[in-house]
Design a protein around this motif. Structure first.
Motif, PDB file in Angstrom:
ATOM      1  N   HIS A  37     -39.349  10.910 -18.933  1.00 49.16           N
ATOM      2  CA  HIS A  37     -40.145  11.385 -18.034  1.00 49.16           C
ATOM      3  C   HIS A  37     -41.595  10.926 -18.641  1.00 49.16           C
ATOM      4  O   HIS A  37     -42.912  10.379 -16.984  1.00 49.16           O
ATOM      5  CB  HIS A  37     -39.831  12.225 -17.287  1.00 49.16           C
ATOM      6  CG  HIS A  37     -41.728  13.420 -17.155  1.00 49.16           C
ATOM      7  ND1 HIS A  37     -41.965  12.890 -15.088  1.00 49.16           N
ATOM      8  CD2 HIS A  37     -42.172  14.282 -16.781  1.00 49.16           C
ATOM      9  CE1 HIS A  37     -42.689  13.536 -14.871  1.00 49.16           C
ATOM     10  NE2 HIS A  37     -43.278  13.934 -15.990  1.00 49.16           N
ATOM     11  N   SER A  38     -41.758  10.680 -20.296  1.00 44.69           N
ATOM     12  CA  SER A  38     -43.045  10.204 -20.070  1.00 44.69           C
ATOM     13  C   SER A  38     -42.695   8.709 -20.573  1.00 44.69           C
ATOM     14  O   SER A  38     -44.213   8.240 -20.160  1.00 44.69           O
ATOM     15  CB  SER A  38     -42.650  11.373 -21.775  1.00 44.69           C
ATOM     16  OG  SER A  38     -42.082  10.039 -23.026  1.00 44.69           O
ATOM     17  N   PRO A  41     -44.744   9.056 -15.841  1.00 46.28           N
ATOM     18  CA  PRO A  41     -44.708  10.174 -15.358  1.00 46.28           C
ATOM     19  C   PRO A  41     -44.827  10.145 -14.274  1.00 46.28           C
ATOM     20  O   PRO A  41     -44.923  11.123 -13.309  1.00 46.28           O
ATOM     21  CB  PRO A  41     -46.381  10.136 -15.802  1.00 46.28           C
ATOM     22  CG  PRO A  41     -46.456   8.807 -16.690  1.00 46.28           C
ATOM     23  CD  PRO A  41     -45.486   7.744 -15.941  1.00 46.28           C
ATOM     24  N   THR A  42     -45.559   9.655 -13.545  1.00 50.01           N
ATOM     25  CA  THR A  42     -45.276   9.110 -11.610  1.00 50.01           C
ATOM     26  C   THR A  42     -43.937   8.846 -10.862  1.00 50.01           C
ATOM     27  O   THR A  42     -43.724   9.229  -9.524  1.00 50.01           O
ATOM     28  CB  THR A  42     -46.650   8.597 -11.021  1.00 50.01           C
ATOM     29  OG1 THR A  42     -45.763   6.716 -11.513  1.00 50.01           O
ATOM     30  CG2 THR A  42     -47.701   8.346 -12.143  1.00 50.01           C
ATOM     31  N   THR A  44     -40.457  10.448  -9.027  1.00 55.31           N
ATOM     32  CA  THR A  44     -40.030  11.563  -8.827  1.00 55.31           C
ATOM     33  C   THR A  44     -38.649  11.425  -9.337  1.00 55.31           C
ATOM     34  O   THR A  44     -38.120  10.638 -10.142  1.00 55.31           O
ATOM     35  CB  THR A  44     -39.513  11.189  -7.305  1.00 55.31           C
ATOM     36  OG1 THR A  44     -39.302  10.183  -6.566  1.00 55.31           O
ATOM     37  CG2 THR A  44     -41.520  11.288  -6.460  1.00 55.31           C
ATOM     38  N   HIS A  79     -39.976  15.455  -5.730  1.00 52.72           N
ATOM     39  CA  HIS A  79     -40.632  15.797  -5.907  1.00 52.72           C
ATOM     40  C   HIS A  79     -40.731  14.991  -7.538  1.00 52.72           C
ATOM     41  O   HIS A  79     -40.004  15.143  -8.116  1.00 52.72           O
ATOM     42  CB  HIS A  79     -40.168  17.293  -5.971  1.00 52.72           C
ATOM     43  CG  HIS A  79     -40.735  18.089  -5.175  1.00 52.72           C
ATOM     44  ND1 HIS A  79     -39.892  17.975  -3.831  1.00 52.72           N
ATOM     45  CD2 HIS A  79     -41.988  18.418  -4.893  1.00 52.72           C
ATOM     46  CE1 HIS A  79     -40.270  18.862  -3.214  1.00 52.72           C
ATOM     47  NE2 HIS A  79     -41.160  19.870  -3.735  1.00 52.72           N
ATOM     48  N   PRO A  81     -40.952  15.507 -11.978  1.00 52.19           N
ATOM     49  CA  PRO A  81     -40.977  16.764 -12.699  1.00 52.19           C
ATOM     50  C   PRO A  81     -42.112  17.716 -13.869  1.00 52.19           C
ATOM     51  O   PRO A  81     -42.630  16.487 -13.619  1.00 52.19           O
ATOM     52  CB  PRO A  81     -39.741  16.614 -13.067  1.00 52.19           C
ATOM     53  CG  PRO A  81     -40.066  15.184 -13.462  1.00 52.19           C
ATOM     54  CD  PRO A  81     -40.457  14.422 -11.960  1.00 52.19           C
ATOM     55  N   ASN A  82     -42.120  18.759 -14.013  1.00 50.24           N
ATOM     56  CA  ASN A  82     -42.606  18.651 -15.278  1.00 50.24           C
ATOM     57  C   ASN A  82     -42.325  18.845 -16.606  1.00 50.24           C
ATOM     58  O   ASN A  82     -42.056  19.924 -16.824  1.00 50.24           O
ATOM     59  CB  ASN A  82     -43.824  19.595 -14.858  1.00 50.24           C
ATOM     60  CG  ASN A  82     -45.055  20.140 -16.066  1.00 50.24           C
ATOM     61  OD1 ASN A  82     -45.227  19.437 -16.382  1.00 50.24           O
ATOM     62  ND2 ASN A  82     -45.558  21.243 -15.619  1.00 50.24           N
ATOM     63  N   TRP A  83     -41.135  18.184 -16.934  1.00 53.83           N
ATOM     64  CA  TRP A  83     -40.690  18.507 -18.207  1.00 53.83           C
ATOM     65  C   TRP A  83     -41.764  18.002 -19.263  1.00 53.83           C
ATOM     66  O   TRP A  83     -41.961  16.412 -19.679  1.00 53.83           O
ATOM     67  CB  TRP A  83     -39.082  17.107 -17.438  1.00 53.83           C
ATOM     68  CG  TRP A  83     -38.321  18.271 -16.520  1.00 53.83           C
ATOM     69  CD1 TRP A  83     -38.033  19.235 -16.377  1.00 53.83           C
ATOM     70  CD2 TRP A  83     -37.441  16.875 -15.903  1.00 53.83           C
ATOM     71  NE1 TRP A  83     -37.388  19.268 -15.320  1.00 53.83           N
ATOM     72  CE2 TRP A  83     -36.858  17.890 -15.438  1.00 53.83           C
ATOM     73  CE3 TRP A  83     -37.660  15.843 -15.814  1.00 53.83           C
ATOM     74  CZ2 TRP A  83     -35.917  17.623 -14.248  1.00 53.83           C
ATOM     75  CZ3 TRP A  83     -36.180  14.646 -15.217  1.00 53.83           C
ATOM     76  CH2 TRP A  83     -35.371  16.086 -14.753  1.00 53.83           C
ATOM     77  N   ARG A  84     -41.594  18.360 -20.508  1.00 57.36           N
ATOM     78  CA  ARG A  84     -42.027  18.218 -21.333  1.00 57.36           C
ATOM     79  C   ARG A  84     -41.665  18.204 -22.451  1.00 57.36           C
ATOM     80  O   ARG A  84     -40.643  19.111 -22.840  1.00 57.36           O
ATOM     81  CB  ARG A  84     -43.693  19.172 -21.532  1.00 57.36           C
ATOM     82  CG  ARG A  84     -44.234  17.890 -20.619  1.00 57.36           C
ATOM     83  CD  ARG A  84     -46.200  19.152 -20.678  1.00 57.36           C
ATOM     84  NE  ARG A  84     -46.388  18.401 -19.135  1.00 57.36           N
ATOM     85  CZ  ARG A  84     -47.872  19.148 -18.992  1.00 57.36           C
ATOM     86  NH1 ARG A  84     -48.050  20.032 -19.603  1.00 57.36           N
ATOM     87  NH2 ARG A  84     -48.273  18.368 -17.917  1.00 57.36           N
TER      88      ARG A  84
END
Length: 84
Positions: A37-38, A41-42, A44, A79, A81-84
Motif C-alpha cells: 500500500h505504501s 498509495p492511491t 483501491t 475503497h 485502505p488506510n493500512w500503515r
C-alpha cells in the motif's frame, strides 16, 4: 503459554459499519499489505489484489489474498485502505 481461541489471528481487519472482523492475518502479512500500500498509495483494494497477483512484481501470498478477498466480498473493493 496463554490459551488462545481457535481462530485467533495476530491482526484483525474491520470495515466501517461492521462490528465483527471480516478477516485476520499474521503480523508478517499485515506488514506486507502495508508495504504494498505504501508503494501504491492511491490504489483501491481491487487494484492491490491485481498488483499482488502479478507474479513479476511479488511472490504470491495466499493469506494476503484472503484478506483482500474478504474486503471485496464485504463490498469495499473500490475503497482505498488506510493500512500503515
Amino acid at each position: 503459554m496463554p490459551k488462545l481461541p481457535k481462530n485467533f489471528k495476530d491482526v484483525e481487519y474491520y470495515v466501517r459499519g461492521r462490528k465483527r472482523r471480516i478477516a485476520g492475518s499474521t503480523k508478517a502479512t499485515s506488514d506486507f499489505l502495508a508495504l504494498v500500500h505504501s508503494e501504491h498509495p492511491t490504489a483501491t483494494i481491487s487494484q492491490l489484489r491485481e498488483i499482488i497477483t502479478d507474479r513479476t512484481q511479488y511472490i504470491l501470498c495466499p493469506e494476503a489474498l484472503e484478506v483482500l478477498e474478504a474486503h471485496i466480498k464485504a463490498g469495499y473493493g473500490d475503497h482505498i485502505p488506510n493500512w500503515r
